[in-house]
Design an enzyme around this catalytic site. Structure first.
Site, PDB file in Angstrom:
ATOM      1  N   HIS A 265       0.077 -21.170  -0.198  1.00 47.03           N
ATOM      2  CA  HIS A 265       1.085 -20.229   0.260  1.00 47.03           C
ATOM      3  C   HIS A 265       1.955 -19.701  -0.873  1.00 47.03           C
ATOM      4  O   HIS A 265       2.284 -18.521  -0.905  1.00 47.03           O
ATOM      5  CB  HIS A 265       1.957 -20.877   1.345  1.00 47.03           C
ATOM      6  CG  HIS A 265       1.285 -20.931   2.679  1.00 47.03           C
ATOM      7  ND1 HIS A 265       0.215 -21.757   2.950  1.00 47.03           N
ATOM      8  CD2 HIS A 265       1.526 -20.249   3.833  1.00 47.03           C
ATOM      9  CE1 HIS A 265      -0.171 -21.585   4.199  1.00 47.03           C
ATOM     10  NE2 HIS A 265       0.613 -20.681   4.765  1.00 47.03           N
TER      11      HIS A 265
ATOM     12  N   TYR B  10       0.833  -1.203   0.000  1.00 47.75           N
ATOM     13  CA  TYR B  10       0.000   0.000   0.000  1.00 47.75           C
ATOM     14  C   TYR B  10       0.864   1.247   0.000  1.00 47.75           C
ATOM     15  O   TYR B  10       2.070   1.199   0.276  1.00 47.75           O
ATOM     16  CB  TYR B  10      -0.948   0.009   1.201  1.00 47.75           C
ATOM     17  CG  TYR B  10      -0.297   0.380   2.521  1.00 47.75           C
ATOM     18  CD1 TYR B  10      -0.371   1.673   3.015  1.00 47.75           C
ATOM     19  CD2 TYR B  10       0.396  -0.569   3.276  1.00 47.75           C
ATOM     20  CE1 TYR B  10       0.208   2.019   4.223  1.00 47.75           C
ATOM     21  CE2 TYR B  10       0.986  -0.236   4.480  1.00 47.75           C
ATOM     22  CZ  TYR B  10       0.889   1.067   4.955  1.00 47.75           C
ATOM     23  OH  TYR B  10       1.480   1.399   6.143  1.00 47.75           O
TER      24      TYR B  10
ATOM     25  N   GLU C 256      12.134   2.384  14.777  1.00 46.65           N
ATOM     26  CA  GLU C 256      11.163   3.359  14.282  1.00 46.65           C
ATOM     27  C   GLU C 256       9.979   3.342  15.234  1.00 46.65           C
ATOM     28  O   GLU C 256      10.104   2.877  16.370  1.00 46.65           O
ATOM     29  CB  GLU C 256      10.729   3.008  12.850  1.00 46.65           C
ATOM     30  CG  GLU C 256      10.167   1.601  12.688  1.00 46.65           C
ATOM     31  CD  GLU C 256       9.765   1.276  11.258  1.00 46.65           C
ATOM     32  OE1 GLU C 256       9.807   2.166  10.399  1.00 46.65           O
ATOM     33  OE2 GLU C 256       9.389   0.114  11.016  1.00 46.65           O
TER      34      GLU C 256
ATOM     35  N   LEU D 133      10.795   1.130   7.791  1.00 46.71           N
ATOM     36  CA  LEU D 133      10.246   1.610   6.530  1.00 46.71           C
ATOM     37  C   LEU D 133      10.898   2.958   6.241  1.00 46.71           C
ATOM     38  O   LEU D 133      10.863   3.855   7.084  1.00 46.71           O
ATOM     39  CB  LEU D 133       8.733   1.761   6.617  1.00 46.71           C
ATOM     40  CG  LEU D 133       8.083   2.303   5.352  1.00 46.71           C
ATOM     41  CD1 LEU D 133       8.141   1.272   4.230  1.00 46.71           C
ATOM     42  CD2 LEU D 133       6.652   2.724   5.612  1.00 46.71           C
TER      43      LEU D 133
ATOM     44  N   ARG E 180       8.406   4.235  -4.427  1.00 44.65           N
ATOM     45  CA  ARG E 180       8.419   3.286  -3.309  1.00 44.65           C
ATOM     46  C   ARG E 180       7.356   2.211  -3.506  1.00 44.65           C
ATOM     47  O   ARG E 180       7.578   1.043  -3.179  1.00 44.65           O
ATOM     48  CB  ARG E 180       8.199   4.014  -1.983  1.00 44.65           C
ATOM     49  CG  ARG E 180       8.279   3.081  -0.777  1.00 44.65           C
ATOM     50  CD  ARG E 180       8.238   3.814   0.534  1.00 44.65           C
ATOM     51  NE  ARG E 180       6.975   4.530   0.732  1.00 44.65           N
ATOM     52  CZ  ARG E 180       6.696   5.252   1.823  1.00 44.65           C
ATOM     53  NH1 ARG E 180       7.596   5.365   2.787  1.00 44.65           N
ATOM     54  NH2 ARG E 180       5.539   5.873   1.940  1.00 44.65           N
TER      55      ARG E 180
ATOM     56  N   ARG F 205      -6.545 -20.780  -2.293  1.00 44.92           N
ATOM     57  CA  ARG F 205      -5.614 -20.552  -1.184  1.00 44.92           C
ATOM     58  C   ARG F 205      -4.455 -21.543  -1.223  1.00 44.92           C
ATOM     59  O   ARG F 205      -4.634 -22.755  -1.135  1.00 44.92           O
ATOM     60  CB  ARG F 205      -6.341 -20.678   0.159  1.00 44.92           C
ATOM     61  CG  ARG F 205      -5.459 -20.271   1.341  1.00 44.92           C
ATOM     62  CD  ARG F 205      -6.179 -20.483   2.667  1.00 44.92           C
ATOM     63  NE  ARG F 205      -5.389 -19.970   3.770  1.00 44.92           N
ATOM     64  CZ  ARG F 205      -4.367 -20.620   4.333  1.00 44.92           C
ATOM     65  NH1 ARG F 205      -4.020 -21.827   3.885  1.00 44.92           N
ATOM     66  NH2 ARG F 205      -3.679 -20.078   5.333  1.00 44.92           N
TER      67      ARG F 205
ATOM     68  N   LYS G 233       6.422  -2.041   2.501  1.00 43.56           N
ATOM     69  CA  LYS G 233       5.201  -1.356   2.969  1.00 43.56           C
ATOM     70  C   LYS G 233       4.000  -2.253   2.674  1.00 43.56           C
ATOM     71  O   LYS G 233       3.194  -2.012   1.771  1.00 43.56           O
ATOM     72  CB  LYS G 233       5.061   0.013   2.303  1.00 43.56           C
ATOM     73  CG  LYS G 233       4.094   0.959   3.002  1.00 43.56           C
ATOM     74  CD  LYS G 233       4.187   2.349   2.403  1.00 43.56           C
ATOM     75  CE  LYS G 233       3.178   3.307   3.020  1.00 43.56           C
ATOM     76  NZ  LYS G 233       3.489   3.640   4.424  1.00 43.56           N
TER      77      LYS G 233
END
Length: 284
Positions: free
Chosen positions: A105, A36, A180, A204, A55, A103, A148
């Protein structure tokens, strides 16, 4: 209080938010398998838009989602037009997941990413006058915090703990060194030298963090990308947070240590806040 947008962008369509639907088998829903990005539009221009999109592209590449972010600005303009936010201050959220698949992995092959965006009116203050109280906690998250990703459970848990203590943020440390915060980067100042954790896999690399690094260079401030020991935070003269919506926010108190009395702001923090304000005017 947070609000829902009336309309959202989903896979090329702009639709009422209450009618937006994704499959229960979307990997973003099942695994948090996505990236995101968030940006602020200030006086008609997205602040450091190219850096945010770069980014986003880097994050997608790191987890091998194929999507051309070059098409996003045109799609964003359609969203802003549909929501009457062209030229207005707003917050933009972008999320791209791997898409819908049975589904498993391992990464499925040849599926279309799910692209979701929304914008909400949001006017950021010229200077963030927050005098933040924060707590510190051990950083128990995984070791790829540079991505992110949408799966933010660790960050959510740590931020909720701050809320329970009536604080703005949780500052994190790993192996005794400050990394952070749950949704911000953190800086310290000692003898007019600015310190922040290096941009590696444990943080990040925030866009506002990068802006502050740039401003330190322009202001002639010595900046060291070195982690500060958690045992040394009481020896620091100043501390502040950075983030897209946080901008630059002074930390008043960290745990039981008070940096500033009577809501004062440290001189280096104030200098950077004022330089950040000037930069926002230039970026318009």
């Amino acid at each position: 209080m947070a609000q829902f947008p009336e309309k959202v962008y989903l896979n090329g369509e702009i639709i009422p938010s209450e009618k937006a639907q994704i499959s229960v088998f979307d990997r973003g829903f099942i695994f948090g398998d996505g990236i995101y990005e968030a940006m602020a539009q200030i006086n008609g221009v997205f602040f450091y838009e190219e850096a945010h999109l770069a980014r986003l592209a880097e994050g997608l590449s790191k987890i091998n989602i194929r999507y051309d972010v070059g098409q996003i600005p045109e799609e964003v303009n359609k969203l802003l037009a549909a929501t009457n936010l062209i030229g207005k201050d707003c917050f933009l959220y972008i999320q791209i997941t791997r898409g819908v698949a049975p589904r498993q992995h391992s990464f499925p092959k040849d599926i279309r990413p799910t692209v979701f965006m929304y914008a909400l009116p949001k006017v950021l203050p010229d200077i963030n006058t927050l005098h933040a109280n924060v707590i510190t906690r051990e950083d128990f998250r995984w070791s790829r915090c540079d991505i992110k990703m949408t799966s933010l459970l660790g960050n959510v848990m740590l931020n909720e703990e701050a809320m329970q203590h009536e604080c703005y943020e949780t500052v994190l440390y790993r192996s005794g060194m400050v990394t952070e915060a749950s949704h911000c980067n953190v800086f310290f100042v000692k003898d007019r030298v600015v310190y922040t954790h290096p941009a590696n896999e444990f943080i990040l690399n925030g866009i506002t963090r990068l802006v502050v690094v740039q401003l330190c260079q322009e202001l002639g401030l010595e900046l060291r990308e070195e982690a500060v020991a958690i045992d040394s935070i009481r020896e620091m003269d100043e501390a502040f947070l950075t983030g897209t919506s946080t901008q630059i926010a002074s930390i008043r108190q960290m745990d039981d240590h008070v940096y500033y009395q009577n809501n004062n702001v440290g001189p280096i923090t104030k200098m950077l806040q004022e330089a950040f304000l000037r930069l926002k005017a230039i970026e318009r």
